[in-house]
Design a protein around this motif. Structure first.
Motif, PDB file in Angstrom:
ATOM      1  N   LYS A  15       0.870  -1.179   0.000  1.00 11.57           N
ATOM      2  CA  LYS A  15       0.000   0.000   0.000  1.00 11.57           C
ATOM      3  C   LYS A  15       0.899   1.218   0.000  1.00 11.57           C
ATOM      4  N   TYR A  59      -3.662   7.376  -2.760  1.00 13.49           N
ATOM      5  CA  TYR A  59      -3.425   6.147  -2.011  1.00 13.49           C
ATOM      6  C   TYR A  59      -3.871   4.969  -2.861  1.00 13.49           C
ATOM      7  N   GLU A  88      -3.140   0.354  -3.726  1.00 14.73           N
ATOM      8  CA  GLU A  88      -2.451  -0.912  -3.491  1.00 14.73           C
ATOM      9  C   GLU A  88      -1.865  -1.387  -4.810  1.00 14.73           C
ATOM     10  N   LYS A  99       5.404   4.304   1.379  1.00 18.84           N
ATOM     11  CA  LYS A  99       4.447   3.240   1.667  1.00 18.84           C
ATOM     12  C   LYS A  99       3.414   3.823   2.614  1.00 18.84           C
TER      13      LYS A  99
END
Length: 65
Positions: A15, A23, A25, A54
């Motif tokens: 992530k 943001y 994944e 991250k």
């Protein structure tokens, strides 16, 4: 040095937060491009160099303040 290490070690499932504040994944990592899942059924491609950090629980706490 830490930034290069971060970019070199990106992998599926991480992530992350982009330089632009998105943001997501990671669903795929290629040489220069990373695919991010940013919402259900929504993926975008960004330059690998656009990954800033991250995502961590500490990052999310800033949003609540």
């Amino acid at each position: 040095k830490r930034r290069k290490e971060l970019l070199d070690n990106l992998q599926r499932g991480d992530k992350v937060v982009t330089i632009g504040g998105i943001y997501g994944e990671i669903t795929e990592v290629r040489k220069a491009v990373v695919t991010l899942k940013i919402a259900p059924k929504t993926e975008i491609e960004v330059a690998r160099s656009a990954i800033n950090t991250k995502a961590t629980p500490e990052n999310d706490e800033d949003d609540e303040a």
